[in-house]
Design an enzyme around this catalytic site. Structure first.
Site, short mmCIF file in Angstrom:
data_model
loop_
_atom_site.label_atom_id
_atom_site.label_comp_id
_atom_site.label_asym_id
_atom_site.label_seq_id
_atom_site.Cartn_x
_atom_site.Cartn_y
_atom_site.Cartn_z
CB SER A 21 -0.79 -0.11 1.29
OG SER A 21 -0.25 0.10 2.40
CG HIS A 41 -4.25 -1.72 -1.14
ND1 HIS A 41 -4.43 -0.33 -1.44
CD2 HIS A 41 -3.58 -1.45 0.20
CE1 HIS A 41 -4.53 0.56 -0.21
NE2 HIS A 41 -4.22 -0.48 0.71
CE LYS A 83 -7.34 -0.68 1.69
NZ LYS A 83 -6.94 -1.70 2.90
C1 LIG Z 1 -6.92 -1.92 4.28
C2 LIG Z 1 -6.12 -3.22 4.47
C3 LIG Z 1 -6.41 -4.11 5.43
C4 LIG Z 1 -7.58 -3.71 6.11
O1 LIG Z 1 -8.88 -4.05 5.80
P1 LIG Z 1 -10.31 -3.88 6.44
O2 LIG Z 1 -11.36 -4.49 5.59
O3 LIG Z 1 -10.37 -2.28 6.29
O4 LIG Z 1 -10.00 -3.99 7.97
C5 LIG Z 1 -5.74 -5.36 5.59
N1 LIG Z 1 -4.73 -5.53 4.54
C6 LIG Z 1 -4.24 -4.88 3.67
C7 LIG Z 1 -3.12 -5.12 3.12
C8 LIG Z 1 -5.00 -3.65 3.64
O5 LIG Z 1 -4.45 -2.73 2.61
#
Ligand SMILES: *Cc1c(COP(=O)(O)O)cnc(C)c1O
Length: 414
Positions: A189, A217, A248
């Site tokens: 990320s 992501h 996301k």
């Molecule tokens: C955003 C993210 C998470 C967390 O996801 P949520 O559903 O918001 O808890 C976990 N792993 C990665 C790689 C992320 O980018």
């Protein structure tokens, strides 16, 4: 009296965070999530409209009319809350429908929903690994994976970021373990770089190791039909465990899952603590997520537009003389190295109507400060052009256009 010395100590710690310039302030958005958002910043000021360059709203589905409509219908048909965990009385037929659709979309054997991907990652390791097993993780995996590994008694190995020789060494060291699991993010990320999943799968086969990918992501847009990193890297159907988020690209509300080998998913239903002890995903989100999967399974229009937008923004920003992290994901970090420079430029961009946040230590390594931009399929050319023009104006003010990393550091320090 209770909470007297405690208040003093905690206040001092908070002040230290502030003094170090690391205090995180929330900005209140007075509109739905989208490309044009109304932001109140600083707190107490009138909200004003800015172009959003920092949401994970990759496909523009967060406020998509069809997704909102499906959410309304889901709310009417199945109510608001379930007031239960899944295994007591919190599973509706639509939860299973969503799991089955995710299984097909991700090319796995079965899927289990979690309240979030944070929860999926917190539960996944402990539920099927013991102290006889080994987890071998990329150095830069997401914080939630690190937490999940901490909760698990399996041995931990870390390999240097995307370094396949180092991973191979660790696999050799872990040959005595009962199970080996290689653990990586699909898209990382902070830098927006993509895991070498083809090579990782090959090493997994060579050393008899499972592969776990957190594709939060990437799910929904990466690869030619948006299935994720495994599709891009031609190892679709070969990943043992995928964890990912619905928070996301997939509509952005909340929810996550573990998808993969059916016996592992079955074990999650028996043992994963965030699944057993936290509330069910609400029907309204489940209904909307089903719509998201239908939308993106039928056509690649949105992920194609995202790809074009990403290429356009990247090439024009490069042309303008910004120092970008190379890559092909819609996470495009504009490198500034110096934390204050990143903050100052972010504030000036905001004054120009562009919302792009500066990242610096401890979110990224010291001396790696940046403004991370994220492109969306909801951006039109005019939004991207406005953002690029604002970046150029601010870049000129700080005289960094055309400068190399070395020159930026020479000018502003680390
Ligand atoms: C955003 C993210 C998470 C967390 O996801 P949520 O559903 O918001 O808890 C976990 N792993 C990665 C790689 C992320 O980018």
């Amino acid at each position: 009296m209770a909470f007297t010395s405690e208040r003093e100590i905690i206040s001092k710690e908070l002040a230290a965070i502030r003094e170090a310039g690391l205090f995180k302030e929330e900005r209140y958005i007075h509109s739905p999530q989208g490309v044009n958002i109304a932001v109140e910043f600083p707190a107490g000021s009138n909200a004003r409209e800015v172009v959003n360059l920092c949401a994970n709203n990759y496909l523009g589905l967060s406020s998509h009319p069809e997704v909102i409509k499906a959410a309304h219908e889901g709310l009417d048909a199945r109510g608001y809350g379930m007031s239960s965990v899944r295994f007591i009385c919190g599973t509706q037929d639509i939860h299973r429908t969503l799991e089955e659709k995710l299984t097909r979309f991700l090319g796995t054997e079965d899927t289990i929903l979690f309240p979030s991907c944070m929860d999926a990652n917190a539960g996944v390791f402990e539920a099927f690994l013991t102290d006889q097993d080994a987890m071998i993780a990329d150095k830069l995996v997401h914080a939630s994976i690190i937490d999940g590994m901490r909760l698990c008694k399996a041995q931990q190995y870390v390999y240097k970021h995307s370094n396949m020789e180092h991973l191979e060494e660790k696999l050799q060291e872990a040959q005595e373990a009962r199970f080996r699991v290689i653990v990586t993010d699909g898209v990382f990320s902070m830098d927006g770089d993509i895991a070498k999943l083809d090579e990782i799968v090959a090493l997994g086969e060579k050393y008899n190791a499972m592969v776990l990918v957190d594709d939060s992501h990437a799910t929904g847009y990466l690869g030619k039909t948006g299935r994720g990193t495994h599709e891009l890297k031609d190892v679709f159907g070969k990943i043992d465990i995928i964890t990912t988020t619905l928070g996301k690209a997939m509509g952005g509300a909340s929810g996550g899952c573990v998808s993969g080998r059916k016996e592992i998913v079955a074990m999650m239903r028996q043992r994963a603590r965030p699944y057993l002890f936290s509330n069910t995903m609400p029907p309204v989100i489940v209904a909307a997520a089903i719509k998201v999967l239908d939308l993106i399974s039928g056509t690649t229009e949105l992920r194609d537009k995202l790809e074009q937008n990403t290429k356009y923004f990247r090439s024009r920003m490069e042309e303008a003389g910004f120092d970008l992290k190379p890559g092909e994901s819609p996470i495009i970090p504009v490198m500034l190295y110096n934390a204050k420079l990143a903050q100052d430029m972010s504030r000036d961009l905001y004054d120009e109507g562009i919302f792009a946040v500066g990242f610096f230590y401890p979110v990224v390594a010291k001396g790696q400060a940046r403004i991370r931009t994220q492109i969306s399929a909801a951006h039109e050319r005019e939004h991207l052009d406005r953002a690029i023009e604002a970046f150029i104006k601010v870049g000129r003010k700080y005289e960094i256009l055309g400068l190399s990393k070395k020159e930026i550091i020479a000018k502003y320090g680390l």
